[in-house]
Design a protein around this motif. Structure first.
Motif, PDB file in Angstrom:
ATOM      1  N   PRO A   1       3.383  -9.261 -16.899  1.00 62.02           N
ATOM      2  CA  PRO A   1       4.278  -8.324 -15.773  1.00 62.02           C
ATOM      3  C   PRO A   1       3.915  -7.196 -15.441  1.00 62.02           C
ATOM      4  N   THR A   2       2.751  -6.516 -15.964  1.00 63.94           N
ATOM      5  CA  THR A   2       2.230  -5.486 -15.326  1.00 63.94           C
ATOM      6  C   THR A   2       1.190  -5.665 -14.307  1.00 63.94           C
ATOM      7  N   LEU A   3       0.414  -6.911 -14.367  1.00 63.30           N
ATOM      8  CA  LEU A   3      -0.307  -7.165 -13.348  1.00 63.30           C
ATOM      9  C   LEU A   3       0.324  -7.639 -11.827  1.00 63.30           C
ATOM     10  N   THR A   4       1.599  -8.332 -12.436  1.00 65.08           N
ATOM     11  CA  THR A   4       2.599  -8.669 -11.188  1.00 65.08           C
ATOM     12  C   THR A   4       2.902  -7.335 -10.293  1.00 65.08           C
ATOM     13  N   ARG A   5       3.454  -6.433 -11.458  1.00 64.25           N
ATOM     14  CA  ARG A   5       3.661  -5.191 -10.625  1.00 64.25           C
ATOM     15  C   ARG A   5       2.830  -4.520  -9.629  1.00 64.25           C
ATOM     16  N   GLU A   6       1.371  -4.609 -10.672  1.00 61.38           N
ATOM     17  CA  GLU A   6       0.406  -3.854  -9.809  1.00 61.38           C
ATOM     18  C   GLU A   6       0.046  -4.724  -8.542  1.00 61.38           C
ATOM     19  N   ARG A   7       0.209  -5.979  -8.528  1.00 63.18           N
ATOM     20  CA  ARG A   7      -0.013  -6.693  -7.356  1.00 63.18           C
ATOM     21  C   ARG A   7       0.926  -6.307  -6.183  1.00 63.18           C
ATOM     22  N   THR A   8       2.205  -6.102  -6.558  1.00 66.91           N
ATOM     23  CA  THR A   8       3.330  -5.689  -5.533  1.00 66.91           C
ATOM     24  C   THR A   8       3.037  -4.114  -5.088  1.00 66.91           C
ATOM     25  N   ASP A   9       2.546  -3.482  -6.008  1.00 67.37           N
ATOM     26  CA  ASP A   9       2.152  -2.041  -5.354  1.00 67.37           C
ATOM     27  C   ASP A   9       1.034  -2.047  -4.634  1.00 67.37           C
ATOM     28  N   LEU A  10       0.055  -2.939  -4.908  1.00 67.91           N
ATOM     29  CA  LEU A  10      -1.168  -3.007  -3.866  1.00 67.91           C
ATOM     30  C   LEU A  10      -0.741  -3.439  -2.558  1.00 67.91           C
ATOM     31  N   LYS A  11       0.308  -4.349  -2.453  1.00 69.69           N
ATOM     32  CA  LYS A  11       0.776  -4.863  -1.142  1.00 69.69           C
ATOM     33  C   LYS A  11       1.399  -3.565  -0.346  1.00 69.69           C
ATOM     34  N   ALA A  12       2.133  -2.704  -1.003  1.00 67.91           N
ATOM     35  CA  ALA A  12       2.486  -1.585  -0.483  1.00 67.91           C
ATOM     36  C   ALA A  12       1.575  -0.412  -0.100  1.00 67.91           C
ATOM     37  N   VAL A  13       0.405  -0.595  -0.886  1.00 68.02           N
ATOM     38  CA  VAL A  13      -0.939   0.336  -0.613  1.00 68.02           C
ATOM     39  C   VAL A  13      -1.258  -0.291   0.900  1.00 68.02           C
ATOM     40  N   ALA A  14      -1.322  -1.883   0.789  1.00 69.22           N
ATOM     41  CA  ALA A  14      -2.212  -2.201   1.993  1.00 69.22           C
ATOM     42  C   ALA A  14      -1.368  -1.970   3.362  1.00 69.22           C
ATOM     43  N   ALA A  15      -0.008  -1.902   3.005  1.00 68.60           N
ATOM     44  CA  ALA A  15       0.715  -1.694   4.185  1.00 68.60           C
ATOM     45  C   ALA A  15       0.449  -0.064   4.591  1.00 68.60           C
ATOM     46  N   TRP A  16       0.404   0.854   3.774  1.00 65.55           N
ATOM     47  CA  TRP A  16       0.112   2.196   4.059  1.00 65.55           C
ATOM     48  C   TRP A  16      -1.112   2.380   4.609  1.00 65.55           C
ATOM     49  N   CYS A  17      -2.444   1.678   4.265  1.00 68.10           N
ATOM     50  CA  CYS A  17      -3.627   1.600   4.913  1.00 68.10           C
ATOM     51  C   CYS A  17      -3.720   1.187   6.325  1.00 68.10           C
ATOM     52  N   ALA A  18      -2.708  -0.149   6.632  1.00 67.56           N
ATOM     53  CA  ALA A  18      -2.640  -0.509   7.886  1.00 67.56           C
ATOM     54  C   ALA A  18      -2.113   0.582   8.782  1.00 67.56           C
ATOM     55  N   THR A  19      -1.112   1.443   8.381  1.00 70.20           N
ATOM     56  CA  THR A  19      -0.522   2.455   9.201  1.00 70.20           C
ATOM     57  C   THR A  19      -1.510   3.628   9.515  1.00 70.20           C
ATOM     58  N   LYS A  20      -2.394   3.716   8.254  1.00 72.97           N
ATOM     59  CA  LYS A  20      -3.373   4.810   8.464  1.00 72.97           C
ATOM     60  C   LYS A  20      -4.385   4.360   9.603  1.00 72.97           C
ATOM     61  N   ASP A  21      -4.944   3.176   9.452  1.00 69.70           N
ATOM     62  CA  ASP A  21      -5.912   2.455  10.304  1.00 69.70           C
ATOM     63  C   ASP A  21      -5.120   2.754  11.793  1.00 69.70           C
ATOM     64  N   GLY A  22      -3.988   2.414  11.919  1.00 74.80           N
ATOM     65  CA  GLY A  22      -3.346   2.402  13.274  1.00 74.80           C
ATOM     66  C   GLY A  22      -3.378   3.823  13.814  1.00 74.80           C
ATOM     67  N   ASP A  23      -3.128   4.712  12.989  1.00 74.90           N
ATOM     68  CA  ASP A  23      -3.209   6.154  13.446  1.00 74.90           C
ATOM     69  C   ASP A  23      -4.497   6.709  13.827  1.00 74.90           C
ATOM     70  N   LYS A  24      -5.546   6.032  13.041  1.00 73.09           N
ATOM     71  CA  LYS A  24      -7.007   6.434  13.446  1.00 73.09           C
ATOM     72  C   LYS A  24      -7.285   6.093  15.028  1.00 73.09           C
ATOM     73  N   LYS A  25      -6.914   4.636  15.007  1.00 73.15           N
ATOM     74  CA  LYS A  25      -7.188   4.113  16.256  1.00 73.15           C
ATOM     75  C   LYS A  25      -6.291   4.650  17.647  1.00 73.15           C
ATOM     76  N   GLY A  26      -4.983   5.139  17.145  1.00 75.11           N
ATOM     77  CA  GLY A  26      -4.236   5.796  18.251  1.00 75.11           C
ATOM     78  C   GLY A  26      -4.627   7.081  18.609  1.00 75.11           C
ATOM     79  N   THR A  27      -5.089   7.925  17.510  1.00 75.67           N
ATOM     80  CA  THR A  27      -5.866   9.110  17.875  1.00 75.67           C
ATOM     81  C   THR A  27      -7.004   9.193  18.666  1.00 75.67           C
ATOM     82  N   ALA A  28      -7.763   8.189  18.367  1.00 72.87           N
ATOM     83  CA  ALA A  28      -9.237   8.011  18.863  1.00 72.87           C
ATOM     84  C   ALA A  28      -9.292   7.569  20.423  1.00 72.87           C
ATOM     85  N   SER A  29      -8.237   6.711  21.062  1.00 73.89           N
ATOM     86  CA  SER A  29      -8.117   6.325  22.133  1.00 73.89           C
ATOM     87  C   SER A  29      -8.023   7.257  23.106  1.00 73.89           C
TER      88      SER A  29
END
Length: 148
Positions: free
Chosen positions: A120-148
């Motif tokens: 269960p710990t690993l399963t919870r960490e996998r779902t947490d990492l998916k949330a982190v991946a979503a956060w990273c995707a928004t940060k990448d979007g912010d960088k691309k939006g400000t650089a253009s």
């Protein structure tokens, strides 16, 4: 034979203490002269790499972390022929009990309990990492939006 080691350790500690005292005197003189100390300079200097405050380090390591968690979960969920799986360990516990090896069975049962708690710990960490991946995707979007 022990005496030279003690003398060497004493000499090294004296040298380290002298270095600390000298560095303290240097930083005190720097503060008096108006120049920023090394701590102040490092606090205001831009950081490179993972410590830049933008989550770049965790976003960079994210794919490898996901692979490690998925690999561990696949191993735990494997069949009785998969090394490290819970099914294999359950079979080993049954075999030890059948042969009346109580100490081995108890030891293996404790390991099985730990692996069951790990899943269960690993399963919870996998779902947490998916949330982190979503956060990273928004940060990448912010960088691309400000650089253009």
């Amino acid at each position: 034979m022990q005496r030279p080691k003690i003398v060497l350790a004493g000499a090294l500690s004296t040298l380290a203490l002298t270095g600390c005292l000298l560095s303290g005197a240097v930083s005190a003189n720097a503060a008096d002269s108006g120049s920023p100390s090394s701590a102040e300079a490092s606090a205001t200097a831009p950081h490179n790499g993972q410590g830049n405050g933008h989550g770049k380090g965790i976003c960079h390591r994210l794919p490898k972390l996901e692979q490690r968690i998925d690999k561990a979960l696949d191993r735990l969920n494997g069949d009785a022929h998969t090394r490290g799986s819970m099914a294999r360990l359950e079979q080993r516990v049954k075999n030890a009990r059948a042969k009346h090896r109580d100490a081995v069975a108890t030891f293996l049962q404790d390991r099985l309990t730990h692996r069951k708690e790990l899943k269960p710990t690993l399963t919870r960490e996998r779902t947490d990492l998916k949330a982190v991946a979503a956060w990273c995707a928004t940060k990448d979007g912010d960088k691309k939006g400000t650089a253009s």
